[in-house]
Write a protein that holds these residues in place. Structure first.
Motif, PDB file in Angstrom:
ATOM      1  N   GLN A  96       2.442   1.906  -3.450  1.00  0.00           N
ATOM      2  CA  GLN A  96       1.512   2.494  -4.419  1.00  0.00           C
ATOM      3  C   GLN A  96       1.427   4.013  -4.266  1.00  0.00           C
ATOM      4  OE1 GLN A  96      -2.164   0.454  -3.735  1.00  0.00           O
ATOM      5  NE2 GLN A  96      -1.585  -1.312  -4.973  1.00  0.00           N
ATOM      6  N   ASN A 135       4.855   5.923  -5.094  1.00  0.00           N
ATOM      7  CA  ASN A 135       5.154   6.072  -6.520  1.00  0.00           C
ATOM      8  C   ASN A 135       4.601   7.361  -7.098  1.00  0.00           C
ATOM      9  OD1 ASN A 135       6.661   3.751  -6.810  1.00  0.00           O
ATOM     10  ND2 ASN A 135       4.884   2.487  -7.239  1.00  0.00           N
ATOM     11  N   HIS A 162       0.842  -1.209   0.000  1.00  0.00           N
ATOM     12  CA  HIS A 162       0.000   0.000   0.000  1.00  0.00           C
ATOM     13  C   HIS A 162       0.872   1.252   0.000  1.00  0.00           C
ATOM     14  CE1 HIS A 162      -3.944  -1.756   0.394  1.00  0.00           C
ATOM     15  NE2 HIS A 162      -3.571  -2.455   1.449  1.00  0.00           N
TER      16      HIS A 162
END
Length: 145
Positions: A33, A36, A30
């Protein structure tokens, strides 16, 4: 040949250790993600960590982070962590579908739930958890009927 629901069940010495590693790896995914989408400077500032710790997160160095530390970092970056009937779950809003998504992070095989608003999340989480537990009882040991 023994079958496992999750790789952590196969490589950890105890069910408790496997549960902790599942939680840590899901939190790390998590975080990855969300990281990024951020520059290094923004991520460091938001989470209040050093360049070395951020690099370790980005490289998935799971052994360098405790579950408690990952939960704290998740909260700082906007991932809510709640507990439903003793099970930790991450909560994130997904504007692209207009829903909140919850995921029980310690359960083998995963169990997630959705609700239009946060008020319904706990109810939906309880239903999902009940279904998950009932299915596990029916499967029996080793994940087989």
């Amino acid at each position: 040949m023994e079958r496992y629901t999750c790789v952590w069940d196969a490589i950890c010495d105890t069910p408790e250790e496997a549960r902790e590693m599942r939680s840590r790896s899901r939190l790390l995914m998590h975080l990855d993600q969300l990281l990024n989408r951020l520059s290094d400077a923004s991520a460091r500032q938001l989470m209040g960590i050093s360049t070395e710790r951020l690099d370790a997160l980005r490289r998935g160095k799971i052994d360098l982070f405790s579950l408690e530390e990952l939960m704290g970092l998740a909260r700082r970056i906007g991932i809510s962590v709640i507990e439903i009937d003793g099970e930790p779950a991450t909560i994130q809003h997904h504007p692209e579908i207009g829903m909140h998504r919850g995921e029980f992070i310690a359960l083998a095989g995963g169990a997630d739930f959705y609700a239009a608003d946060r008020a319904d999340l706990e109810r939906e989480g309880r239903l999902s958890l009940k279904t998950y537990r009932e299915a596990r009882v029916e499967e029996g040991p080793g994940g087989r009927p």
